[in-house]
Design a protein around this motif. Structure first.
Motif, PDB file in Angstrom:
ATOM      1  N   THR A  54       7.843  -1.682  53.742  1.00 11.87           N
ATOM      2  CA  THR A  54       7.329  -2.395  54.915  1.00 11.87           C
ATOM      3  C   THR A  54       8.461  -3.079  55.665  1.00 11.87           C
ATOM      4  O   THR A  54       8.520  -3.053  56.904  1.00 11.87           O
ATOM      5  CB  THR A  54       6.279  -3.435  54.484  1.00 11.87           C
ATOM      6  OG1 THR A  54       5.184  -2.759  53.857  1.00 11.87           O
ATOM      7  CG2 THR A  54       5.770  -4.214  55.682  1.00 11.87           C
ATOM      8  N   GLU A  55       9.369  -3.694  54.938  1.00 13.83           N
ATOM      9  CA  GLU A  55      10.510  -4.361  55.575  1.00 13.83           C
ATOM     10  C   GLU A  55      11.356  -3.364  56.358  1.00 13.83           C
ATOM     11  O   GLU A  55      11.771  -3.645  57.496  1.00 13.83           O
ATOM     12  CB  GLU A  55      11.372  -5.048  54.517  1.00 13.83           C
ATOM     13  CG  GLU A  55      12.598  -5.780  55.090  1.00 13.83           C
ATOM     14  CD  GLU A  55      13.413  -6.453  54.012  1.00 13.83           C
ATOM     15  OE1 GLU A  55      12.915  -7.426  53.410  1.00 13.83           O
ATOM     16  OE2 GLU A  55      14.558  -6.003  53.762  1.00 13.83           O
ATOM     17  N   PHE A  56      11.594  -2.198  55.781  1.00 12.51           N
ATOM     18  CA  PHE A  56      12.392  -1.172  56.464  1.00 12.51           C
ATOM     19  C   PHE A  56      11.728  -0.763  57.781  1.00 12.51           C
ATOM     20  O   PHE A  56      12.391  -0.621  58.822  1.00 12.51           O
ATOM     21  CB  PHE A  56      12.562   0.065  55.587  1.00 12.51           C
ATOM     22  CG  PHE A  56      13.442  -0.134  54.380  1.00 12.51           C
ATOM     23  CD1 PHE A  56      14.092  -1.332  54.141  1.00 12.51           C
ATOM     24  CD2 PHE A  56      13.617   0.895  53.469  1.00 12.51           C
ATOM     25  CE1 PHE A  56      14.904  -1.514  53.029  1.00 12.51           C
ATOM     26  CE2 PHE A  56      14.431   0.739  52.363  1.00 12.51           C
ATOM     27  CZ  PHE A  56      15.071  -0.469  52.133  1.00 12.51           C
ATOM     28  N   ALA A  57      10.409  -0.554  57.739  1.00  9.44           N
ATOM     29  CA  ALA A  57       9.690  -0.151  58.948  1.00  9.44           C
ATOM     30  C   ALA A  57       9.790  -1.229  60.019  1.00  9.44           C
ATOM     31  O   ALA A  57       9.986  -0.933  61.212  1.00  9.44           O
ATOM     32  CB  ALA A  57       8.227   0.138  58.612  1.00  9.44           C
ATOM     33  N   GLU A  58       9.685  -2.484  59.611  1.00  5.40           N
ATOM     34  CA  GLU A  58       9.788  -3.588  60.568  1.00  5.40           C
ATOM     35  C   GLU A  58      11.194  -3.666  61.151  1.00  5.40           C
ATOM     36  O   GLU A  58      11.372  -3.945  62.345  1.00  5.40           O
ATOM     37  CB  GLU A  58       9.401  -4.895  59.887  1.00  5.40           C
ATOM     38  CG  GLU A  58       7.914  -4.960  59.520  1.00  5.40           C
ATOM     39  CD  GLU A  58       7.571  -6.178  58.683  1.00  5.40           C
ATOM     40  OE1 GLU A  58       8.513  -6.869  58.197  1.00  5.40           O
ATOM     41  OE2 GLU A  58       6.369  -6.458  58.506  1.00  5.40           O
ATOM     42  N   ASP A  59      12.205  -3.404  60.326  1.00  2.13           N
ATOM     43  CA  ASP A  59      13.588  -3.429  60.807  1.00  2.13           C
ATOM     44  C   ASP A  59      13.832  -2.336  61.844  1.00  2.13           C
ATOM     45  O   ASP A  59      14.442  -2.578  62.904  1.00  2.13           O
ATOM     46  CB  ASP A  59      14.562  -3.232  59.638  1.00  2.13           C
ATOM     47  CG  ASP A  59      14.628  -4.415  58.696  1.00  2.13           C
ATOM     48  OD1 ASP A  59      14.206  -5.517  59.095  1.00  2.13           O
ATOM     49  OD2 ASP A  59      15.104  -4.236  57.563  1.00  2.13           O
ATOM     50  N   ARG A 239      27.500  -6.188  48.031  1.00  2.00           N
ATOM     51  CA  ARG A 239      28.450  -7.226  48.440  1.00  2.00           C
ATOM     52  C   ARG A 239      27.799  -8.259  49.357  1.00  2.00           C
ATOM     53  O   ARG A 239      28.488  -9.091  49.954  1.00  2.00           O
ATOM     54  CB  ARG A 239      29.664  -6.593  49.124  1.00  2.00           C
ATOM     55  CG  ARG A 239      30.614  -5.919  48.153  1.00  2.00           C
ATOM     56  CD  ARG A 239      31.976  -5.698  48.787  1.00  2.00           C
ATOM     57  NE  ARG A 239      31.904  -4.755  49.887  1.00  2.00           N
ATOM     58  CZ  ARG A 239      31.978  -3.442  49.740  1.00  2.00           C
ATOM     59  NH1 ARG A 239      32.096  -2.924  48.546  1.00  2.00           N
ATOM     60  NH2 ARG A 239      31.908  -2.637  50.779  1.00  2.00           N
ATOM     61  N   GLY A 240      26.495  -8.189  49.478  1.00  2.00           N
ATOM     62  CA  GLY A 240      25.774  -9.213  50.214  1.00  2.00           C
ATOM     63  C   GLY A 240      25.934  -9.143  51.721  1.00  2.00           C
ATOM     64  O   GLY A 240      25.885 -10.173  52.400  1.00  2.00           O
ATOM     65  N   SER A 241      26.117  -7.947  52.264  1.00  2.00           N
ATOM     66  CA  SER A 241      26.194  -7.807  53.719  1.00  2.00           C
ATOM     67  C   SER A 241      24.911  -8.346  54.353  1.00  2.00           C
ATOM     68  O   SER A 241      23.812  -8.119  53.844  1.00  2.00           O
ATOM     69  CB  SER A 241      26.390  -6.337  54.105  1.00  2.00           C
ATOM     70  OG  SER A 241      27.589  -5.827  53.554  1.00  2.00           O
ATOM     71  N   THR A 242      25.055  -9.075  55.444  1.00  5.86           N
ATOM     72  CA  THR A 242      23.896  -9.701  56.097  1.00  5.86           C
ATOM     73  C   THR A 242      22.824  -8.659  56.393  1.00  5.86           C
ATOM     74  O   THR A 242      23.090  -7.612  56.968  1.00  5.86           O
ATOM     75  CB  THR A 242      24.321 -10.381  57.407  1.00  5.86           C
ATOM     76  OG1 THR A 242      25.342 -11.340  57.113  1.00  5.86           O
ATOM     77  CG2 THR A 242      23.138 -11.094  58.036  1.00  5.86           C
ATOM     78  N   SER A 243      21.588  -8.961  55.997  1.00  6.77           N
ATOM     79  CA  SER A 243      20.513  -7.982  56.148  1.00  6.77           C
ATOM     80  C   SER A 243      19.940  -7.976  57.561  1.00  6.77           C
ATOM     81  O   SER A 243      19.990  -8.976  58.284  1.00  6.77           O
ATOM     82  CB  SER A 243      19.396  -8.268  55.143  1.00  6.77           C
ATOM     83  OG  SER A 243      18.668  -9.419  55.516  1.00  6.77           O
ATOM     84  N   LEU A 244      19.372  -6.842  57.932  1.00  2.91           N
ATOM     85  CA  LEU A 244      18.669  -6.752  59.215  1.00  2.91           C
ATOM     86  C   LEU A 244      17.457  -7.676  59.207  1.00  2.91           C
ATOM     87  O   LEU A 244      17.125  -8.276  60.234  1.00  2.91           O
ATOM     88  CB  LEU A 244      18.228  -5.310  59.474  1.00  2.91           C
ATOM     89  CG  LEU A 244      19.328  -4.250  59.589  1.00  2.91           C
ATOM     90  CD1 LEU A 244      18.702  -2.895  59.946  1.00  2.91           C
ATOM     91  CD2 LEU A 244      20.373  -4.632  60.619  1.00  2.91           C
ATOM     92  N   ALA A 245      16.786  -7.773  58.061  1.00  7.14           N
ATOM     93  CA  ALA A 245      15.603  -8.636  57.974  1.00  7.14           C
ATOM     94  C   ALA A 245      15.961 -10.087  58.283  1.00  7.14           C
ATOM     95  O   ALA A 245      15.223 -10.784  58.994  1.00  7.14           O
ATOM     96  CB  ALA A 245      14.980  -8.530  56.591  1.00  7.14           C
TER      97      ALA A 245
END
Length: 273
Positions: A54-59, A239-245
């Motif tokens: 669901t998160e991917f679809a929203e992104d 490596r904790g790259s800032t997420s799109l979410a």
């Protein structure tokens, strides 16, 4: 009609590198009057988190992309098992119980993906219970003969699967490796242009060989540059790259971000390489 795909793994949130890859695939398909599809690569055991779908679809919607969803990998396990059985019957798969540490210690050659498996289990009696299954690349190449494949950016390539050695096709902890699953899935989904990062360029040598062995259609490839952080490393979930979410929830304009990525106007500390 050109068909491209974006196939994320739901083991962590998407970041800018994923956004760039999705935009490349989406825009090529749209420019050619084709279809952009999204497929979940969700067979990574306990690491796969279904709620991320669901998160991917929203992104992706936030970025302004449009796509058609296709069945996730977890619905395709029978096709992986069938393909593995075909390869066993052809005599090009063998069981392997070597650990990563044992391979690293024994390897004398390093390839594009690290230490090349030295063939320790090839030709010896191995209990297949709980073993991984490796592709006997030399035998497979002998059966296939010379092969080539086309990358839109790097032109025609002679297939050199031997550069990666006897890769694992059936993992100990999963129904299939990336090499087998992605090759079968792209064929099943009718993908005509496989877009992905340059870090997977060498994998296409193996995938071309599998397409021949399994009588699959042969697409073209498009290996685009990667987004790199300030240390020159590719962006990565681990490596904790800032997420799109996080960007989306903070109120950032997704369409504007997508356009900036298209124009290669990257945030501070990010470059294309």
């Amino acid at each position: 009609m050109e068909i491209t795909r974006f196939a994320p793994s739901p083991n962590g949130s998407l970041h800018l590198g994923h956004a760039y890859a999705a935009i490349v695939a989406h825009d090529i398909a749209m420019a050619r009057g084709g279809q952009f599809i999204v497929r979940l690569e969700d067979i990574d055991g306990a690491r796969s988190r279904p709620e991320l779908a669901t998160e991917f679809a929203e992104d992706l919607a936030w970025l302004g992309l449009e796509w058609d969803a296709v069945p996730a990998q977890s619905t395709r396990l029978a096709s992986y098992a069938d393909a593995a059985e075909r390869l066993r019957a052809a005599g090009v798969l063998y069981p392997c119980t070597c650990t990563r540490a044992e391979i690293a210690a024994a390897a004398t050659v390093h390839g594009p993906e690290g230490p090349v498996y030295p063939g320790t289990c090839r030709g010896r009696s191995v209990d297949p219970t709980g073993a991984a299954w490796r592709l006997d690349v030399a035998k497979a190449m002998e059966l296939a003969g010379p092969l080539s494949w086309e990358d839109e950016l790097a032109s025609i390539q002679r297939a050199r699967p031997d550069l990666l050695g006897d890769v694992v096709l059936v993992r100990k902890d999963a129904p299939a490796s990336y090499h087998l699953a992605a090759t079968l899935d792209d064929a099943a989904d009718g993908v005509t242009l496989v877009t992905r990062g340059r870090d997977l360029f060498a994998a296409s040598h193996v995938h071309r060989l599998l397409q021949h062995l399994l009588d699959l259609p042969v697409p073209r490839w498009h290996h685009n540059p990667l987004l790199l952080d300030e240390s020159g490393e590719k962006l990565a979930k681990r490596r904790g790259s800032t997420s799109l979410a996080d960007r989306r929830k903070a109120g950032e304009d997704g369409a504007a971000l997508a356009q900036a990525l298209r124009e290669q106007r990257f945030p501070a500390g990010i470059s294309l390489g």
